[in-house]
Design a protein around this motif. Sequence first.
Motif, short mmCIF file in Angstrom:
data_model
loop_
_atom_site.label_atom_id
_atom_site.label_comp_id
_atom_site.label_asym_id
_atom_site.label_seq_id
_atom_site.Cartn_x
_atom_site.Cartn_y
_atom_site.Cartn_z
N GLY A 10 25.82 0.27 -57.83
CA GLY A 10 24.76 0.01 -58.80
C GLY A 10 25.30 -0.12 -60.22
N ASP A 11 26.26 0.74 -60.56
CA ASP A 11 26.91 0.64 -61.88
C ASP A 11 27.65 -0.70 -62.02
N LEU A 12 28.29 -1.13 -60.94
CA LEU A 12 29.00 -2.40 -60.96
C LEU A 12 28.03 -3.56 -61.16
N ALA A 13 26.90 -3.53 -60.46
CA ALA A 13 25.90 -4.60 -60.62
C ALA A 13 25.40 -4.66 -62.06
N ALA A 14 25.16 -3.51 -62.67
CA ALA A 14 24.70 -3.49 -64.06
C ALA A 14 25.77 -4.04 -65.00
N MET A 30 28.11 8.22 -49.20
CA MET A 30 27.24 7.06 -49.39
C MET A 30 26.46 7.16 -50.69
N ILE A 31 26.03 8.35 -51.05
CA ILE A 31 25.33 8.55 -52.32
C ILE A 31 26.20 8.03 -53.47
N HIS A 32 27.46 8.44 -53.45
CA HIS A 32 28.37 8.03 -54.52
C HIS A 32 28.71 6.54 -54.45
N LEU A 33 28.86 6.01 -53.26
CA LEU A 33 29.16 4.59 -53.11
C LEU A 33 28.03 3.74 -53.65
N PHE A 34 26.79 4.05 -53.28
CA PHE A 34 25.65 3.27 -53.77
C PHE A 34 25.52 3.39 -55.28
N LEU A 45 21.22 -9.70 -59.96
CA LEU A 45 21.97 -8.45 -60.11
C LEU A 45 21.06 -7.28 -60.44
N ALA A 46 20.00 -7.52 -61.21
CA ALA A 46 19.03 -6.45 -61.51
C ALA A 46 18.32 -6.03 -60.22
N GLU A 47 17.93 -7.01 -59.40
CA GLU A 47 17.30 -6.69 -58.11
C GLU A 47 18.26 -5.90 -57.23
N LEU A 48 19.52 -6.31 -57.22
CA LEU A 48 20.53 -5.60 -56.44
C LEU A 48 20.68 -4.16 -56.92
N ARG A 49 20.73 -3.98 -58.24
CA ARG A 49 20.86 -2.63 -58.80
C ARG A 49 19.68 -1.75 -58.38
N HIS A 50 18.47 -2.30 -58.42
CA HIS A 50 17.29 -1.53 -58.01
C HIS A 50 17.34 -1.21 -56.51
N GLU A 101 19.71 1.59 -56.07
CA GLU A 101 19.09 2.86 -56.48
C GLU A 101 18.20 3.39 -55.35
N ASP A 102 17.45 2.49 -54.70
CA ASP A 102 16.63 2.90 -53.56
C ASP A 102 17.51 3.41 -52.42
N ALA A 103 18.62 2.71 -52.16
CA ALA A 103 19.54 3.13 -51.11
C ALA A 103 20.16 4.49 -51.44
N GLN A 104 20.48 4.70 -52.69
CA GLN A 104 21.06 5.98 -53.11
C GLN A 104 20.05 7.10 -52.92
N ARG A 105 18.79 6.84 -53.25
CA ARG A 105 17.72 7.84 -53.05
C ARG A 105 17.58 8.15 -51.55
#
Length: 139
Positions: A60-64, A52-56, A97-102, A105-109
């Motif tokens: 996030g990279d895709l959203a950016a 999941m860490i890698h998926l999120f 998309l910026a909100e999604l990326r953030h 990042e929270d989900a990855q954390r």
Amino acid sequence: MNRSHPRTRTRAGVLATALADATRAAERSIRAHLDPERTPDPVVMSRESWQMIHLFGTLGDLAAALASRIGAGPHRYSVLADDGAPADQIARACRGLAELRHALEDAQRAARDVYAALSHLEVHRGADPSGPGTSRKGA
């Protein structure tokens, strides 16, 4: 009329297909492997949280990447909007998309925290976890 280059359409189609396939695979896996009556194995859950860490991170990279591509759209194509304000719609999409990326990042954390907590657990096979039995430490 779509005036994009055929190679661009093909790449976008490949990405959309890959995302759709990944979504269906995740849905199938969840239905097939997550039994609410079964106690989860912390070792397996640790490995799953690592994925999941890698998926999120990848999402996030895709959203950016999508935000930068959408932002470049008006410079490459003739863009129209049904409300007459394509720049407003593009700006709105980029903000989303910026909100999604953030959020990713929270989900990855959070997934990292789950992984860290689960990696400290040991699984003991048998009735008494403090007694003899097979022990496996988290991944």
